[in-house]
Design a protein around this motif. Sequence first.
Motif: not given
Length: 55
Positions: A42-50
Amino acid sequence: MKKDKQSMTSIPGLALLGLLATGVIGIWHTFASFNALGLIAAAISFGILAIVSFM
């Protein structure tokens, strides 16, 4: 006459939607199984999204 190329705007939108879904499912997986692997995803996914959204 030259034909104008149409840009494919649906592909990046689907990718962002997939990243958002991965983040939410990762958080759900963390609380359901008490395993930190979902939180890392989730952290990697939200980081890439941001990063992609605010470029």
